[in-house]
Design an enzyme around this catalytic site. Structure first.
Site, short mmCIF file in Angstrom:
data_model
loop_
_atom_site.label_atom_id
_atom_site.label_comp_id
_atom_site.label_asym_id
_atom_site.label_seq_id
_atom_site.Cartn_x
_atom_site.Cartn_y
_atom_site.Cartn_z
N TRP A 100 0.83 -1.21 0.00
CA TRP A 100 0.00 0.00 0.00
C TRP A 100 0.86 1.26 0.00
O TRP A 100 0.43 2.32 0.45
CB TRP A 100 -0.93 0.01 1.21
N SER A 101 2.06 1.17 -0.52
CA SER A 101 3.02 2.27 -0.42
C SER A 101 2.60 3.48 -1.25
O SER A 101 2.46 3.41 -2.48
CB SER A 101 4.39 1.78 -0.90
N ASN A 102 2.44 4.62 -0.58
CA ASN A 102 2.24 5.90 -1.27
C ASN A 102 3.45 6.25 -2.12
O ASN A 102 3.33 6.85 -3.19
CB ASN A 102 1.98 7.02 -0.26
N LEU A 113 5.53 4.20 -3.69
CA LEU A 113 5.53 3.46 -4.95
C LEU A 113 4.59 4.13 -5.96
O LEU A 113 4.94 4.29 -7.14
CB LEU A 113 5.10 2.01 -4.74
#
Length: 299
Positions: free
Chosen positions: A69-71, A73
């Site tokens: 769920w990386s912002n 990325l």
């Protein structure tokens, strides 16, 4: 729009006052630094950290790291699309390979990012030279420029210093949610004497003070600025939330008409309301919360 002009920001980002009785009854003033409005796709501190790294890449493809769920990325993938740069995202969790992509990773793929899933043990060792080299070989990205997890390195810390400089003369305390410590490290260095920065870690572990100090050491030669951490508000860890946190965020949205991102911003605002109730700040203090993200559909 694509090309270098596609990364043009709105600077300085807006500073809005919020009238909230939970602060006002303690004689406190709350401001929001709307870094979520700095760019339509590279939101908040992601713009501040990525742009210096993109400049350092010199047109090479980008490789970076993050969870499912990386912002970071998503922001890197968006930057790659806007600039026409190939991007690879190394994703923590080999068990995710072959499964349907969650909305966050689907957005990365839609931007053209190649996703490389690695097991959690390998991911923990990603900064070791041999492990990193093996990951890059597997991703066919040995010539790429590597942006660290969360975008936090010396270039990013210098980029975030401007955030503190923009807040000189406006506030007493600046608070920001923290994942890797890069934003806090730069923010604190940019503030004026007499101002302080508070970091609210969104993950467990108790390691962020050392990481933030190390980032400042590499960027500035030593610990810089008046900053501290409050480790109590991670709500179970990175990308973890609780019904209580969601209820708080919905209430804040209803009070102020401001969409609240759950994984970072909600935890920050919850921390500040709690600290105000605890009497952590003297009457007359102006507190600024840095809004570093906007809600994703799954919020």
């Amino acid at each position: 729009m694509t090309g270098p002009d596609s990364l043009a920001p709105r600077l300085p980002s807006p500073l809005h006052e919020i009238r909230d009785e939970r602060f006002e009854r303690h004689g406190l003033r709350l401001l929001l630094k709307r870094d979520d409005l700095i760019h339509p796709e590279l939101i908040g501190n992601k713009w501040r950290k990525l742009v210096p790294n993109i400049a350092a890449a010199g047109g090479r493809p980008l490789v970076t790291f993050g969870g499912a769920w990386s912002n970071h990325l998503r922001a890197t993938a968006a930057a790659g699309r806007l600039l026409g740069l190939p991007t690879t995202g190394v994703v923590r969790g080999e068990e995710l390979a072959g499964r349907p992509l969650n909305p966050s990773l689907a957005r990365c793929a839609a931007h053209g990012m190649r996703l490389q899933f690695v097991d959690r043990s390998t991911y923990r060792r990603k900064t070791e030279p041999e492990t990193l080299a093996a990951v890059l070989r597997a991703a066919d990205a040995e010539e790429a420029y590597v942006v660290p997890e969360g975008g936090s390195n010396s270039a990013a810390v210098h980029g975030c210093r401007a955030l503190g400089e923009e807040l000189r003369g406006h506030t007493d305390v600046v608070a920001v949610a923290c994942g890797t410590g890069g934003t806090l490290a730069g923010l604190a260095a940019g503030l004026a004497p007499g101002q302080s920065a508070l970091g609210v870690p969104v993950l467990r572990g108790g390691f962020l003070e050392g990481d933030t100090e190390a980032l400042q050491e590499r960027a500035f030669g030593g610990r810089t600025g008046d900053w501290s951490l409050d480790e109590r508000f991670h709500f179970g860890g990175y990308a973890r939330t609780t019904p209580e946190l969601h209820a708080f965020a919905r209430d804040f949205e209803d009070r102020h008409g401001l969409p609240v991102e759950r994984l970072y911003v909600a935890k920050l605002l919850y921390a500040l309301v709690t600290r105000a109730e605890e009497g952590a700040y003297a009457r007359g203090t102006t507190i600024t919360a840095v809004v570093t993200g906007r809600p994703f559909p799954e919020d």
